[in-house]
Design a protein around this motif. Structure first.
Motif, PDB file in Angstrom:
ATOM      1  N   ALA A 169      -2.084   7.630   8.210  1.00  0.00           N
ATOM      2  CA  ALA A 169      -2.651   7.339   6.622  1.00  0.00           C
ATOM      3  C   ALA A 169      -1.540   6.836   5.809  1.00  0.00           C
ATOM      4  N   ILE A 170      -1.741   5.962   4.961  1.00  0.00           N
ATOM      5  CA  ILE A 170      -1.157   5.450   3.813  1.00  0.00           C
ATOM      6  C   ILE A 170      -0.500   6.670   3.014  1.00  0.00           C
ATOM      7  N   ASP A 171      -0.949   7.786   2.660  1.00  0.00           N
ATOM      8  CA  ASP A 171      -0.229   8.888   2.041  1.00  0.00           C
ATOM      9  C   ASP A 171       0.601   9.750   3.253  1.00  0.00           C
ATOM     10  N   ASP A 172       0.478   9.594   4.239  1.00  0.00           N
ATOM     11  CA  ASP A 172       1.191  10.259   5.226  1.00  0.00           C
ATOM     12  C   ASP A 172       2.548   9.230   5.461  1.00  0.00           C
ATOM     13  N   MET A 173       2.434   8.131   5.413  1.00  0.00           N
ATOM     14  CA  MET A 173       3.669   6.921   5.489  1.00  0.00           C
ATOM     15  C   MET A 173       4.278   7.257   4.274  1.00  0.00           C
ATOM     16  N   ALA A 174       3.655   7.359   2.981  1.00  0.00           N
ATOM     17  CA  ALA A 174       4.467   7.488   1.801  1.00  0.00           C
ATOM     18  C   ALA A 174       5.232   8.986   1.778  1.00  0.00           C
ATOM     19  N   ASN A 175       4.885   9.803   2.269  1.00  0.00           N
ATOM     20  CA  ASN A 175       5.625  11.056   2.501  1.00  0.00           C
ATOM     21  C   ASN A 175       6.612  10.810   3.452  1.00  0.00           C
ATOM     22  N   ARG A 176       6.415  10.108   4.499  1.00  0.00           N
ATOM     23  CA  ARG A 176       7.561   9.814   5.436  1.00  0.00           C
ATOM     24  C   ARG A 176       8.632   8.998   4.801  1.00  0.00           C
ATOM     25  N   VAL A 177       8.317   8.086   3.781  1.00  0.00           N
ATOM     26  CA  VAL A 177       9.477   7.218   3.210  1.00  0.00           C
ATOM     27  C   VAL A 177       9.998   8.236   2.038  1.00  0.00           C
ATOM     28  N   ILE A 178       9.344   9.303   1.281  1.00  0.00           N
ATOM     29  CA  ILE A 178      10.161  10.268   0.606  1.00  0.00           C
ATOM     30  C   ILE A 178      10.907  10.983   1.444  1.00  0.00           C
ATOM     31  N   SER A 179      10.431  11.522   2.296  1.00  0.00           N
ATOM     32  CA  SER A 179      11.415  12.389   3.160  1.00  0.00           C
ATOM     33  C   SER A 179      12.878  11.624   3.576  1.00  0.00           C
ATOM     34  N   ALA A 180      12.491  10.489   3.986  1.00  0.00           N
ATOM     35  CA  ALA A 180      13.828   9.682   4.413  1.00  0.00           C
ATOM     36  C   ALA A 180      14.475   9.583   3.062  1.00  0.00           C
ATOM     37  N   ALA A 225       0.943  -1.300   0.117  1.00  0.00           N
ATOM     38  CA  ALA A 225      -0.014   0.023  -0.073  1.00  0.00           C
ATOM     39  C   ALA A 225       0.864   1.295   0.011  1.00  0.00           C
ATOM     40  N   VAL A 226       1.880   1.256   0.891  1.00  0.00           N
ATOM     41  CA  VAL A 226       2.567   2.472   0.997  1.00  0.00           C
ATOM     42  C   VAL A 226       3.657   2.488  -0.281  1.00  0.00           C
ATOM     43  N   GLY A 227       4.148   1.351  -0.835  1.00  0.00           N
ATOM     44  CA  GLY A 227       5.040   1.405  -1.955  1.00  0.00           C
ATOM     45  C   GLY A 227       4.165   2.113  -3.185  1.00  0.00           C
ATOM     46  N   LYS A 228       2.785   1.552  -3.333  1.00  0.00           N
ATOM     47  CA  LYS A 228       1.933   2.169  -4.299  1.00  0.00           C
ATOM     48  C   LYS A 228       1.819   3.625  -4.111  1.00  0.00           C
ATOM     49  N   ALA A 229       1.749   4.052  -3.120  1.00  0.00           N
ATOM     50  CA  ALA A 229       1.416   5.664  -2.888  1.00  0.00           C
ATOM     51  C   ALA A 229       2.957   6.174  -3.233  1.00  0.00           C
ATOM     52  N   VAL A 230       3.849   5.692  -2.800  1.00  0.00           N
ATOM     53  CA  VAL A 230       5.184   6.297  -3.215  1.00  0.00           C
ATOM     54  C   VAL A 230       5.573   6.211  -4.711  1.00  0.00           C
ATOM     55  N   SER A 231       5.029   5.328  -5.315  1.00  0.00           N
ATOM     56  CA  SER A 231       5.375   5.501  -6.744  1.00  0.00           C
ATOM     57  C   SER A 231       4.485   6.383  -7.592  1.00  0.00           C
ATOM     58  N   GLN A 232       3.330   6.550  -7.041  1.00  0.00           N
ATOM     59  CA  GLN A 232       2.456   7.546  -7.663  1.00  0.00           C
ATOM     60  C   GLN A 232       3.181   8.918  -7.340  1.00  0.00           C
ATOM     61  N   ILE A 233       3.520   9.438  -6.194  1.00  0.00           N
ATOM     62  CA  ILE A 233       3.971  10.391  -5.963  1.00  0.00           C
ATOM     63  C   ILE A 233       5.250  10.742  -6.721  1.00  0.00           C
ATOM     64  N   LEU A 234       6.161   9.814  -6.809  1.00  0.00           N
ATOM     65  CA  LEU A 234       7.423   9.932  -7.692  1.00  0.00           C
ATOM     66  C   LEU A 234       7.330   9.678  -9.018  1.00  0.00           C
ATOM     67  N   GLY A 235       6.059   9.317  -9.505  1.00  0.00           N
ATOM     68  CA  GLY A 235       5.806   8.898 -10.845  1.00  0.00           C
ATOM     69  C   GLY A 235       6.983   8.017 -11.366  1.00  0.00           C
ATOM     70  N   CYS A 286      12.675   1.615  -9.870  1.00  0.00           N
ATOM     71  CA  CYS A 286      11.203   1.626  -9.457  1.00  0.00           C
ATOM     72  C   CYS A 286      11.019   1.449  -7.939  1.00  0.00           C
ATOM     73  N   ILE A 287       9.911   1.267  -7.324  1.00  0.00           N
ATOM     74  CA  ILE A 287       9.343   1.002  -6.043  1.00  0.00           C
ATOM     75  C   ILE A 287       8.947  -0.481  -6.165  1.00  0.00           C
ATOM     76  N   LEU A 288       9.787  -1.300  -5.282  1.00  0.00           N
ATOM     77  CA  LEU A 288       9.594  -2.825  -5.352  1.00  0.00           C
ATOM     78  C   LEU A 288       9.205  -3.171  -3.893  1.00  0.00           C
ATOM     79  N   SER A 289       7.783  -3.792  -4.066  1.00  0.00           N
ATOM     80  CA  SER A 289       7.463  -4.436  -2.591  1.00  0.00           C
ATOM     81  C   SER A 289       7.717  -5.710  -2.690  1.00  0.00           C
ATOM     82  N   THR A 290       8.641  -6.130  -1.451  1.00  0.00           N
ATOM     83  CA  THR A 290       8.900  -7.414  -1.399  1.00  0.00           C
ATOM     84  C   THR A 290       8.271  -8.095  -0.222  1.00  0.00           C
ATOM     85  N   GLY A 291       8.315  -9.638  -0.451  1.00  0.00           N
ATOM     86  CA  GLY A 291       7.551 -10.366   0.707  1.00  0.00           C
ATOM     87  C   GLY A 291       8.267 -10.369   1.919  1.00  0.00           C
ATOM     88  N   GLY A 292       7.509 -10.453   3.041  1.00  0.00           N
ATOM     89  CA  GLY A 292       8.009 -10.389   4.296  1.00  0.00           C
ATOM     90  C   GLY A 292       9.389 -11.127   4.734  1.00  0.00           C
TER      91      GLY A 292
END
Length: 183
Positions: free
Chosen positions: A159-170, A21-31, A78-84
């Motif tokens: 929220a997912i979008d807030d987590m995505a923004n945390r990831v981008i900030s990091a 969920a967060v990975g998808k949001a990050v990818s959308q923000i970053l294009g 890209c943004i890659l979601s991996t299994g746990g």
């Protein structure tokens, strides 16, 4: 603001941490593209992850997982979601560290349990005591997730979008990974 992603960002962490969920949001923000290693494995096998575990076992799945992650890391950033469990394998960690960067979505056990307890899509939790199994996995895996180069803390009220923004900030603290291009 536009961004230039220089390396693949591999989202790592426990099941239920929000990697997809967060990975998808990050990818959308970053294009940039979003890929999910589990989905890629399912497409290649024409089976679901639980079906692969049932038919071929976890060791077979882990081999296929490594093959897919290696292939995806060789592609465009890209943004890659991996299994746990993906980041637990030395070979996967080495490939991610060489060709990309790992972002650990750090969620505590209670938050993870609240997200996975009612899902039947988690083959590792198909036990007599799924909470105990999750706790054992959490205790075993957390020291390895801490090896990720980027950590982002999750909380129940984020929220997912807030987590995505945390990831981008990091990621913005890493010039080798992400740069912003002001218009």
């Amino acid at each position: 603001m536009t961004f230039t992603l220089k390396k693949t960002v591999a989202m790592v962490g426990m099941m239920g941490a929000g990697k997809t969920a967060v990975g998808k949001a990050v990818s959308q923000i970053l294009g940039v593209p979003f890929l999910d290693s589990d989905s890629e494995i399912e497409q290649a096998a024409n089976m679901t992850i639980p079906e692969i575990f049932e038919r071929d076992g976890e060791p077979f799945f882990r081999i296929k997982e490594t093959q897919v992650i290696t292939r995806l890391l060789d592609g465009d950033p890209c943004i890659l979601s991996t299994g746990g469990g993906a980041f637990l394998a030395d070979v996967n960690r080495a490939a991610i560290n060489e060709k990309g960067v790992a972002v650990w979505l750090d969620a505590d056990l209670d938050l993870l349990w609240s997200r996975v307890k009612n899902k039947n899509t988690r083959p590792l939790l198909r036990t007599d005591n799924p909470y105990g199994t999750l706790k054992a996995l959490y205790d075993q895996r957390t020291p390895i997730y801490k090896l990720a180069k980027v950590h982002v803390q999750s909380s129940p009220d984020t929220a997912i979008d807030d987590m995505a923004n945390r990831v981008i900030s990091a990621l913005m603290t890493r010039n080798d990974v992400l740069e912003s291009q002001d218009p």
